[in-house]
Structures are given as C-alpha cells and as structure tokens.
Design a protein around this motif. Sequence first.
Motif, PDB file in Angstrom:
ATOM      1  N   HIS A  96       0.843  -1.203   0.000  1.00 34.80           N
ATOM      2  CA  HIS A  96       0.000   0.000   0.000  1.00 34.80           C
ATOM      3  C   HIS A  96       0.871   1.242   0.000  1.00 34.80           C
ATOM      4  N   PHE A  97       0.572   2.154  -0.884  1.00 36.27           N
ATOM      5  CA  PHE A  97       1.273   3.436  -0.920  1.00 36.27           C
ATOM      6  C   PHE A  97       0.249   4.521  -0.574  1.00 36.27           C
ATOM      7  N   GLN A  98       0.561   5.266   0.481  1.00 35.54           N
ATOM      8  CA  GLN A  98      -0.377   6.265   0.968  1.00 35.54           C
ATOM      9  C   GLN A  98       0.011   7.661   0.507  1.00 35.54           C
ATOM     10  N   HIS A  99      -0.979   8.369  -0.009  1.00 32.61           N
ATOM     11  CA  HIS A  99      -0.825   9.778  -0.373  1.00 32.61           C
ATOM     12  C   HIS A  99       0.309   9.990  -1.377  1.00 32.61           C
ATOM     13  N   ILE A 100       0.180   9.361  -2.525  1.00 33.33           N
ATOM     14  CA  ILE A 100       1.105   9.620  -3.628  1.00 33.33           C
ATOM     15  C   ILE A 100       0.671  10.892  -4.344  1.00 33.33           C
ATOM     16  N   ILE A 101       1.606  11.792  -4.503  1.00 39.67           N
ATOM     17  CA  ILE A 101       1.365  12.985  -5.327  1.00 39.67           C
ATOM     18  C   ILE A 101       2.116  12.798  -6.636  1.00 39.67           C
ATOM     19  N   GLU A 102       1.404  12.901  -7.741  1.00 41.31           N
ATOM     20  CA  GLU A 102       2.011  12.720  -9.058  1.00 41.31           C
ATOM     21  C   GLU A 102       2.420  14.062  -9.650  1.00 41.31           C
ATOM     22  N   VAL A 103       3.525  14.042 -10.392  1.00 39.64           N
ATOM     23  CA  VAL A 103       4.047  15.272 -10.985  1.00 39.64           C
ATOM     24  C   VAL A 103       3.002  15.927 -11.885  1.00 39.64           C
ATOM     25  N   ALA A 104       2.335  15.137 -12.701  1.00 39.39           N
ATOM     26  CA  ALA A 104       1.415  15.684 -13.707  1.00 39.39           C
ATOM     27  C   ALA A 104       0.197  16.365 -13.091  1.00 39.39           C
ATOM     28  N   THR A 105      -0.161  15.968 -11.874  1.00 39.32           N
ATOM     29  CA  THR A 105      -1.393  16.494 -11.295  1.00 39.32           C
ATOM     30  C   THR A 105      -1.175  17.180  -9.958  1.00 39.32           C
ATOM     31  N   MET A 106       0.078  17.528  -9.649  1.00 43.26           N
ATOM     32  CA  MET A 106       0.378  18.027  -8.315  1.00 43.26           C
ATOM     33  C   MET A 106      -0.301  19.351  -8.012  1.00 43.26           C
ATOM     34  N   TYR A 107      -0.656  20.124  -9.039  1.00 46.69           N
ATOM     35  CA  TYR A 107      -1.338  21.392  -8.786  1.00 46.69           C
ATOM     36  C   TYR A 107      -2.831  21.324  -9.052  1.00 46.69           C
ATOM     37  N   SER A 108      -3.292  20.196  -9.543  1.00 46.70           N
ATOM     38  CA  SER A 108      -4.701  20.102  -9.904  1.00 46.70           C
ATOM     39  C   SER A 108      -5.467  19.034  -9.149  1.00 46.70           C
ATOM     40  N   ALA A 109      -4.759  18.109  -8.512  1.00 44.04           N
ATOM     41  CA  ALA A 109      -5.444  17.014  -7.832  1.00 44.04           C
ATOM     42  C   ALA A 109      -4.768  16.724  -6.501  1.00 44.04           C
ATOM     43  N   GLY A 110      -5.513  16.142  -5.606  1.00 47.96           N
ATOM     44  CA  GLY A 110      -4.965  15.766  -4.311  1.00 47.96           C
ATOM     45  C   GLY A 110      -4.228  14.440  -4.390  1.00 47.96           C
ATOM     46  N   PRO A 111      -3.648  14.027  -3.265  1.00 49.09           N
ATOM     47  CA  PRO A 111      -2.926  12.754  -3.247  1.00 49.09           C
ATOM     48  C   PRO A 111      -3.865  11.569  -3.381  1.00 49.09           C
ATOM     49  N   SER A 112      -3.311  10.448  -3.841  1.00 52.05           N
ATOM     50  CA  SER A 112      -4.094   9.231  -4.009  1.00 52.05           C
ATOM     51  C   SER A 112      -3.386   8.066  -3.348  1.00 52.05           C
ATOM     52  N   ASP A 113      -4.159   7.097  -2.920  1.00 52.83           N
ATOM     53  CA  ASP A 113      -3.608   5.868  -2.369  1.00 52.83           C
ATOM     54  C   ASP A 113      -3.631   4.778  -3.441  1.00 52.83           C
ATOM     55  N   TYR A 114      -2.627   3.907  -3.398  1.00 52.15           N
ATOM     56  CA  TYR A 114      -2.547   2.817  -4.365  1.00 52.15           C
ATOM     57  C   TYR A 114      -2.287   1.496  -3.638  1.00 52.15           C
ATOM     58  N   TRP A 115      -2.868   0.424  -4.198  1.00 54.96           N
ATOM     59  CA  TRP A 115      -2.694  -0.925  -3.661  1.00 54.96           C
ATOM     60  C   TRP A 115      -2.052  -1.832  -4.705  1.00 54.96           C
ATOM     61  N   GLY A 116      -1.253  -2.779  -4.214  1.00 54.96           N
ATOM     62  CA  GLY A 116      -0.770  -3.831  -5.078  1.00 54.96           C
ATOM     63  C   GLY A 116      -1.867  -4.846  -5.343  1.00 54.96           C
ATOM     64  N   GLN A 117      -1.582  -5.766  -6.257  1.00 57.72           N
ATOM     65  CA  GLN A 117      -2.594  -6.738  -6.664  1.00 57.72           C
ATOM     66  C   GLN A 117      -2.756  -7.880  -5.675  1.00 57.72           C
ATOM     67  N   GLY A 118      -1.812  -8.028  -4.767  1.00 62.11           N
ATOM     68  CA  GLY A 118      -1.868  -9.080  -3.760  1.00 62.11           C
ATOM     69  C   GLY A 118      -1.040 -10.287  -4.144  1.00 62.11           C
ATOM     70  N   MET A 119      -0.362 -10.857  -3.154  1.00 71.07           N
ATOM     71  CA  MET A 119       0.460 -12.052  -3.376  1.00 71.07           C
ATOM     72  C   MET A 119       0.117 -13.076  -2.302  1.00 71.07           C
ATOM     73  N   LYS A 120      -0.075 -14.323  -2.725  1.00 69.46           N
ATOM     74  CA  LYS A 120      -0.354 -15.384  -1.769  1.00 69.46           C
ATOM     75  C   LYS A 120       0.939 -15.818  -1.081  1.00 69.46           C
ATOM     76  N   VAL A 121       0.863 -15.930   0.220  1.00 68.29           N
ATOM     77  CA  VAL A 121       1.996 -16.436   1.000  1.00 68.29           C
ATOM     78  C   VAL A 121       1.465 -17.559   1.888  1.00 68.29           C
ATOM     79  N   PRO A 122       1.502 -18.787   1.385  1.00 63.73           N
ATOM     80  CA  PRO A 122       1.101 -19.923   2.216  1.00 63.73           C
ATOM     81  C   PRO A 122       2.295 -20.386   3.043  1.00 63.73           C
ATOM     82  N   VAL A 123       2.083 -20.563   4.330  1.00 64.55           N
ATOM     83  CA  VAL A 123       3.128 -21.074   5.208  1.00 64.55           C
ATOM     84  C   VAL A 123       2.696 -22.475   5.643  1.00 64.55           C
ATOM     85  N   SER A 124       3.353 -23.455   5.074  1.00 67.62           N
ATOM     86  CA  SER A 124       2.924 -24.828   5.298  1.00 67.62           C
ATOM     87  C   SER A 124       4.056 -25.782   5.012  1.00 67.62           C
ATOM     88  N   SER A 125       4.048 -26.913   5.734  1.00 65.02           N
ATOM     89  CA  SER A 125       5.035 -27.948   5.468  1.00 65.02           C
ATOM     90  C   SER A 125       4.476 -28.976   4.491  1.00 65.02           C
TER      91      SER A 125
END
Length: 125
Positions: A96-125
Amino acid sequence: QVHIVESGGGLVQPGGSLRLSCEASGSIFSIYSMGWYRQAPGKERELVAAIITNGVTNYADSVKGRFTISGDNVKSTVYLQMNSLKPEDTAVYYCHFQHIIEVATMYSAGPSDYWGQGMKVPVSS
C-alpha cells in the motif's frame, strides 16, 4: 498514472523466511508512507507494517521481532523481510502506498492511495 508491481510471494515452510518487494512506478513527486497489509481466509484485511518516508515504522503486534519493513524513497519501493514464519502468517499480502502525489497532477489534484494486486503467501510444510 502510477503502476504497482509486487514480487516475492510464494510457498514457504514454517520457520522459513521470505522477502516481499513492491515498486510504484510513474511520475511520482512524493509518497507519504508505504506499507504492507494481509488478508487471511475468512478474515478482514489487517495492517502488517508501515513506514513513513521519514523512517518511522509501525508493526502489528503479531509480527514484531519477526518482520522488518524497509523502504527506498528514490526507487519508490517497499520491502518486507519475513523471518520465523508461522502457519498463521498465511494470507494474501498487499502493498500500500499512501498519499502519492504525481508530478502531472500536483497542482490540480490531491494525493491518491494505491494498492498492489496481492500475493499469496502460504506457510505450510
């Protein structure tokens, strides 16, 4: 436009280690914080660890002493080193990336949050 790419997930045995990585790419001016969340089957998504760009970190009690979060502000990349993994760590891990400000919209839009797509991490023998 910001693109998020996660890597490093996969099956690991109890007691083992795994390192997750997540990069945000694009014309990024600044990021407030980077973090990792996880969602186990039948449970709500929960914060695992987060790091503010000044270096302050926060961890869930269940992972303190076992997991380490780090970030590279230049590369807009966050890492999660997971040691002494337990079966109860099994989940889908999301960056998760919180409050990303992009160069192209830094004067016209507020910050945005972004999420990754998710990765499975099974812990098992």
